[in-house]
Write a protein that holds these residues in place. Structure first.
Motif, PDB file in Angstrom:
ATOM      1  N   GLY A 160       0.794  -1.231   0.000  1.00  0.00           N
ATOM      2  CA  GLY A 160       0.000   0.000   0.000  1.00  0.00           C
ATOM      3  C   GLY A 160       0.820   1.271   0.000  1.00  0.00           C
ATOM      4  N   LYS A 161       2.148   1.159  -0.073  1.00  0.00           N
ATOM      5  CA  LYS A 161       2.989   2.354  -0.078  1.00  0.00           C
ATOM      6  C   LYS A 161       2.709   3.197  -1.310  1.00  0.00           C
ATOM      7  N   SER A 162       2.538   4.479  -1.106  1.00  0.00           N
ATOM      8  CA  SER A 162       2.321   5.410  -2.225  1.00  0.00           C
ATOM      9  C   SER A 162       3.179   6.643  -1.989  1.00  0.00           C
ATOM     10  N   PRO A 163       3.435   7.439  -3.024  1.00  0.00           N
ATOM     11  CA  PRO A 163       4.312   8.605  -2.860  1.00  0.00           C
ATOM     12  C   PRO A 163       3.736   9.630  -1.884  1.00  0.00           C
ATOM     13  N   ARG A 164       4.605  10.219  -1.089  1.00  0.00           N
ATOM     14  CA  ARG A 164       4.214  11.381  -0.282  1.00  0.00           C
ATOM     15  C   ARG A 164       3.920  12.541  -1.230  1.00  0.00           C
ATOM     16  N   TYR A 165       3.308  13.593  -0.681  1.00  0.00           N
ATOM     17  CA  TYR A 165       2.854  14.674  -1.561  1.00  0.00           C
ATOM     18  C   TYR A 165       3.994  15.268  -2.372  1.00  0.00           C
ATOM     19  N   TYR A 166       5.172  15.462  -1.750  1.00  0.00           N
ATOM     20  CA  TYR A 166       6.270  16.111  -2.470  1.00  0.00           C
ATOM     21  C   TYR A 166       6.899  15.157  -3.480  1.00  0.00           C
ATOM     22  N   GLN A 167       6.907  13.851  -3.155  1.00  0.00           N
ATOM     23  CA  GLN A 167       7.401  12.879  -4.117  1.00  0.00           C
ATOM     24  C   GLN A 167       6.488  12.835  -5.345  1.00  0.00           C
ATOM     25  N   ALA A 168       5.168  12.861  -5.096  1.00  0.00           N
ATOM     26  CA  ALA A 168       4.211  12.856  -6.200  1.00  0.00           C
ATOM     27  C   ALA A 168       4.384  14.104  -7.064  1.00  0.00           C
ATOM     28  N   THR A 169       4.592  15.260  -6.414  1.00  0.00           N
ATOM     29  CA  THR A 169       4.796  16.497  -7.167  1.00  0.00           C
ATOM     30  C   THR A 169       6.060  16.408  -8.011  1.00  0.00           C
ATOM     31  N   ALA A 170       7.138  15.870  -7.431  1.00  0.00           N
ATOM     32  CA  ALA A 170       8.398  15.721  -8.178  1.00  0.00           C
ATOM     33  C   ALA A 170       8.219  14.773  -9.358  1.00  0.00           C
ATOM     34  N   VAL A 171       7.546  13.648  -9.132  1.00  0.00           N
ATOM     35  CA  VAL A 171       7.332  12.669 -10.210  1.00  0.00           C
ATOM     36  C   VAL A 171       6.488  13.286 -11.319  1.00  0.00           C
ATOM     37  N   ASN A 172       5.384  13.928 -10.933  1.00  0.00           N
ATOM     38  CA  ASN A 172       4.496  14.515 -11.938  1.00  0.00           C
ATOM     39  C   ASN A 172       5.197  15.599 -12.755  1.00  0.00           C
ATOM     40  N   ARG A 173       5.999  16.408 -12.086  1.00  0.00           N
ATOM     41  CA  ARG A 173       6.711  17.453 -12.831  1.00  0.00           C
ATOM     42  C   ARG A 173       7.740  16.859 -13.786  1.00  0.00           C
ATOM     43  N   ALA A 174       8.426  15.804 -13.330  1.00  0.00           N
ATOM     44  CA  ALA A 174       9.431  15.175 -14.192  1.00  0.00           C
ATOM     45  C   ALA A 174       8.770  14.507 -15.397  1.00  0.00           C
ATOM     46  N   VAL A 175       7.700  13.755 -15.153  1.00  0.00           N
ATOM     47  CA  VAL A 175       7.000  13.080 -16.255  1.00  0.00           C
ATOM     48  C   VAL A 175       6.417  14.108 -17.222  1.00  0.00           C
ATOM     49  N   THR A 176       5.866  15.185 -16.676  1.00  0.00           N
ATOM     50  CA  THR A 176       5.305  16.243 -17.520  1.00  0.00           C
ATOM     51  C   THR A 176       6.401  16.899 -18.363  1.00  0.00           C
ATOM     52  N   ALA A 177       7.561  17.158 -17.750  1.00  0.00           N
ATOM     53  CA  ALA A 177       8.667  17.768 -18.489  1.00  0.00           C
ATOM     54  C   ALA A 177       9.111  16.869 -19.639  1.00  0.00           C
ATOM     55  N   VAL A 178       9.230  15.552 -19.367  1.00  0.00           N
ATOM     56  CA  VAL A 178       9.628  14.609 -20.417  1.00  0.00           C
ATOM     57  C   VAL A 178       8.549  14.550 -21.499  1.00  0.00           C
ATOM     58  N   ALA A 179       7.278  14.548 -21.081  1.00  0.00           N
ATOM     59  CA  ALA A 179       6.176  14.495 -22.039  1.00  0.00           C
ATOM     60  C   ALA A 179       6.191  15.696 -22.974  1.00  0.00           C
ATOM     61  N   ARG A 180       6.673  16.832 -22.471  1.00  0.00           N
ATOM     62  CA  ARG A 180       6.730  18.042 -23.293  1.00  0.00           C
ATOM     63  C   ARG A 180       8.012  18.114 -24.120  1.00  0.00           C
ATOM     64  N   GLY A 181       8.855  17.086 -24.006  1.00  0.00           N
ATOM     65  CA  GLY A 181      10.058  17.042 -24.831  1.00  0.00           C
ATOM     66  C   GLY A 181      11.303  17.607 -24.196  1.00  0.00           C
ATOM     67  N   GLN A 182      11.295  17.878 -22.889  1.00  0.00           N
ATOM     68  CA  GLN A 182      12.478  18.405 -22.212  1.00  0.00           C
ATOM     69  C   GLN A 182      13.478  17.274 -21.999  1.00  0.00           C
ATOM     70  N   ASN A 183      14.713  17.429 -22.462  1.00  0.00           N
ATOM     71  CA  ASN A 183      15.687  16.341 -22.430  1.00  0.00           C
ATOM     72  C   ASN A 183      16.686  16.424 -21.284  1.00  0.00           C
ATOM     73  N   ARG A 184      16.715  17.535 -20.559  1.00  0.00           N
ATOM     74  CA  ARG A 184      17.591  17.654 -19.397  1.00  0.00           C
ATOM     75  C   ARG A 184      16.737  18.140 -18.233  1.00  0.00           C
ATOM     76  N   VAL A 185      16.713  17.349 -17.158  1.00  0.00           N
ATOM     77  CA  VAL A 185      15.813  17.619 -16.035  1.00  0.00           C
ATOM     78  C   VAL A 185      16.606  17.489 -14.737  1.00  0.00           C
ATOM     79  N   LEU A 186      16.410  18.421 -13.801  1.00  0.00           N
ATOM     80  CA  LEU A 186      17.087  18.379 -12.503  1.00  0.00           C
ATOM     81  C   LEU A 186      16.056  18.427 -11.383  1.00  0.00           C
TER      82      LEU A 186
END
Length: 776
Positions: A160-186
């Protein structure tokens, strides 16, 4: 008007949201816990502050939050919860914010750039999921293909482990950045906040969506790769491999590799070149502030070789110097979760600092003419300062004194609390191990692994690293080290970090502090202590300690003309050779006997409510914070007298960042005084009364004549407990389980038979408290 907030949620808000088309089971969550509640340290104990909970979070899919709703009862206006909801929305990175008292909604649209940002809408006009999702896509800049990638679900763990709020925000931002074609992400996330788990969820979603099919996870320490493969990355199963051999198998999809294992000075050693440059379409670089951060490093060559791949850098300490930069390569971080925020949310352990200033370090040491060290070397005549101690000059009494102070602390707290002692070099770590063994001879006699040196040149010590990390393994307890444990070692139960090393690098300092920031509730680890002998903790005052990374990289021009124009005179080569020969005749360190070392000053520092170290005198800080909140003594006394539970007021005080136990420790004979008296004395200059004095004045007045004999016996026994301060609050039901109440009856019998019920007993306790503080 008679409906409670919960009633309004159930009977008015939820039906309105469901009527707008939101699925009650998959798109709507109530009472969503966002934080664990800040750890508040009380002496050797700790408690939790208030958790943050959002009344409602609405989702497009389980992994994409869209909106926050904050509910209030009918005595509030519809907009009363909007500011609270906005803070939750910022944490969750959602654009749509609602507040309601059941009569109508106030809708705050963060996507709006013109027109009305905030407006009231009727209960039957709540926006549909399709409308908010379309606005969200436009806000994030997602086309239909990118939106499908963002919709990909997290890995659902069996436990039942799921991401904490900040982990979810980090994951969503990273996936969104990749989805938009960003090739370098920090991504910048403080040590202990789960960077590897966050990386796993990013990779999982991109891999499952088939947006990225072959993925490389790079690290520069073997333990990081092994921990990752055996823990967070386990769900990848047979699709995953670790590159460990010279001949690579290209049939896998997830590869984990150690920089050192895939690179070298020759083409034969550069195993990474066995893969074509376009083999990997995603590379995740763990701890990217280290080797790969330098533009001219061999490890950067690997990233450049796979230049067509999307590359995600992850670090707790983005490295920024004039010559080395993460942000120059990866770009500005798309998300930052700091140590301060982690402590505030209760996901990271707070700390206190005990700083020792030793006379020898502050005044310096100058040898008398002709002084010979232990090994017959004449000590060069100069003033040796703190930066020279243990690097150029060695004083065994100083090492012994440091070991004694460490041992003194452990004996007063927890002698089996995991401890890391950071020393100047491996030789210093060995001497420190020796002195700590002598200072703890009783425990070392039971098990020689009580204190172990763990340095890169000591195989027997590094062999104990897994045992030191294991929270279920008692030994080793103390590890002396230089660099080995600086980073990448997850010692969840570490309770004490000792700094007997001068630290000039902010990156290194933050990594070292990160060794103690993990919380382990199961083993009673909620906070830790930093003991500083070389003023390293002065770096806490640097704005860069917990600030956003600022790029200061200056790209090298690489021009010979530049050297000439700058007047870069390299000097006479022959003179340089002579100097080198002279230096080779000098020992690396002088070992000087017959020098006494004493503690000149000891200072304890705590974190304030904002997560920053209190640098002013504790009493001055307390006075300022209390007067800011309560303004006058009258205001504080009014709050105290109106509170049904006095502990609630003390909790308010502690939430200001005021350590009440520390006040008691600093005050002369502080254990004799009530926290109430200490607060009034320090903040409002009131005279101090001990608990025994307050109790005696109540007895002199004899205020309980209207109570029965048995009730008076209970109240006076409670008064005795207050005077003795056995650590249990008068308001606590646990107090009736103690002696001498067992001679009067069970807690239930006392409450029901002696006082006539719970309400009457609580009223009697409040009367007792009012008598205790009657003078105030």
């Amino acid at each position: 008007m008679s409906l409670s907030e919960r009633d309004i949620c159930t009977k008015l808000i939820t039906p309105a949201v469901v009527a707008a088309g939101w699925n009650l089971n998959t798109q709507l969550r109530e009472e969503v816990t966002l934080t664990d509640g800040r750890v508040i340290v009380r002496g050797k104990l700790s408690t939790r502050g208030r958790q943050l909970r959002a009344d409602y979070v609405l989702y497009h899919r389980a992994n994409v939050p869209l909106a926050v709703i904050e509910a209030k009862d009918a005595s509030h206006s519809p907009a009363a919860g909007i500011q609270q909801a906005l803070s939750y929305a910022e944490m969750l990175d959602v654009p749509f914010v609602f507040s309601s008292n059941g009569s109508r909604f106030v809708f705050h649209d963060r996507t709006a750039t013109t027109g009305q940002l905030e407006r009231e809408i009727e209960m039957d006009a709540f926006p549909s999921p399709a409308l908010l999702w379309a606005k969200y896509q436009a806000w994030k800049g997602l086309d239909s293909e990118a939106a499908q990638l963002v919709e990909q679900s997290y890995h659902a763990a069996a436990d039942g482990k799921s991401p904490r709020y900040y982990q979810a925000t980090a994951v969503n931002r990273a996936v969104t950045a990749v989805a938009r074609g960003q090739n370098r992400v920090l991504l910048v996330m403080a040590t202990g906040t789960g960077k590897t788990y966050t990386a796993f969820q990013i990779i999982w979603r991109l891999w499952k969506a088939r947006a990225k099919k072959r993925i490389l996870f790079l690290a520069d320490r073997n333990i990081l790769v092994d921990q990752t493969k055996g823990n967070d990355f386990t769900p990848f199963g047979g699709a995953m491999t670790k590159i460990a051999n010279r001949q690579v198998d290209k049939s896998y999809e997830i590869y984990l590799a150690l920089y050192q294992a895939v690179s070298g000075t020759t083409d034969e050693q550069n195993i990474y070149k066995q893969f074509s440059p376009d083999f990997f379409d995603l590379i995740v670089v763990d701890e990217c502030h280290r080797g790969s951060a330098a533009e001219d490093s061999g490890w950067r060559e690997i990233l450049n070789y796979y230049g067509s791949a999307t590359q995600i850098g992850m670090t707790a300490t983005p490295r920024e110097t004039a010559d080395v930069s993460n942000t120059e390569y990866f770009g500005e971080p798309i998300y930052v979760y700091s140590l301060r925020q982690g402590i505030e949310d209760g996901f990271l352990a707070p700390y206190k600092v005990i700083r020792y200033d030793l006379d020898l370090d502050l005044t310096g040491y100058r040898p008398q003419a002709g002084t010979i060290d232990r090994f017959g070397h004449e000590v060069k005549d100069r003033i040796y300062v703190q930066s020279d101690v243990d690097t150029k000059v060695v004083f065994d009494p100083r090492t012994k004194l440091v070991a004694e102070k460490i041992t003194e602390f452990l004996k007063g707290n927890d002698r089996f609390g995991k401890t890391i002692v950071f020393c100047e070099d491996t030789e210093h770590a060995d001497r420190m191990r020796h002195e700590l063994a002598n200072a703890n001879a009783d425990l070392v006699a039971d098990n020689h692994r009580y204190v172990v040196r763990m340095t890169g040149d000591d195989p027997s010590g590094t062999a104990e690293l897994d045992n030191f990390i294991d929270p279920y393994s008692i030994y080793p307890v103390i590890a002396t080290t230089s660099k080995l444990l600086t980073t990448g070692v997850d010692v969840k139960t570490c309770k004490l970090i000792v700094l007997d090393q001068r630290i000039q690098s902010m990156t290194e300092f933050k990594q070292i502090i990160g060794r103690g920031t993990r919380i382990d509730e199961e083993h009673g680890k909620r906070f830790f202590t930093i003991m500083d002998f070389k003023r390293a903790t002065e770096l806490f005052a640097d704005p860069g300690f917990d600030g956003d990374p600022v790029q200061i990289f200056e790209p090298a021009l690489g021009s010979d003309l530049e050297d000439l124009e700058s007047g870069n005179d390299r000097g006479d080569p022959a003179a340089g050779e002579i100097e080198k020969q002279e230096n080779s005749l000098q020992p690396r360190k002088y070992y000087i006997d017959g020098v006494e070392v004493e503690v000149l000053a000891r200072r304890v520092q705590y974190l304030d409510e904002g997560g920053k170290l209190i640098t002013e005198a504790l009493s001055a800080y307390v006075k300022r914070k209390l007067r800011d909140k309560y303004l006058t003594l009258g205001n504080f006394l009014a709050r105290w007298s109106e509170a049904d539970r006095k502990q609630a007021v003390l909790n308010e005080v502690e939430e200001l960042g005021i350590p009440l136990e520390a006040l008691r420790e600093e005050a002369p004979e502080g254990a004799r005084y009530d926290a109430f008296d200490l607060v009034c004395h320090i903040a409002f200059d009131q005279p101090l009364l001990t608990r025994k004095e307050r109790a005696a004045r109540v007895r002199d007045r004899g205020p309980f004549a209207t109570y029965s004999e048995s009730a008076r016996a209970v109240l006076y026994a409670l008064l005795d407990k207050y005077a003795d301060d056995d650590g249990v609050a008068l308001e606590s039901g646990k107090i009736l389980h103690l002696k001498p109440f067992d001679q009067i009856g069970t807690p239930v019998e006392i409450i029901r038979r002696v006082f006539g019920g719970k309400d009457q007993y609580q009223a009697a306790v409040r009367e007792l408290e009012s008598q205790i503080y009657a003078e105030a």
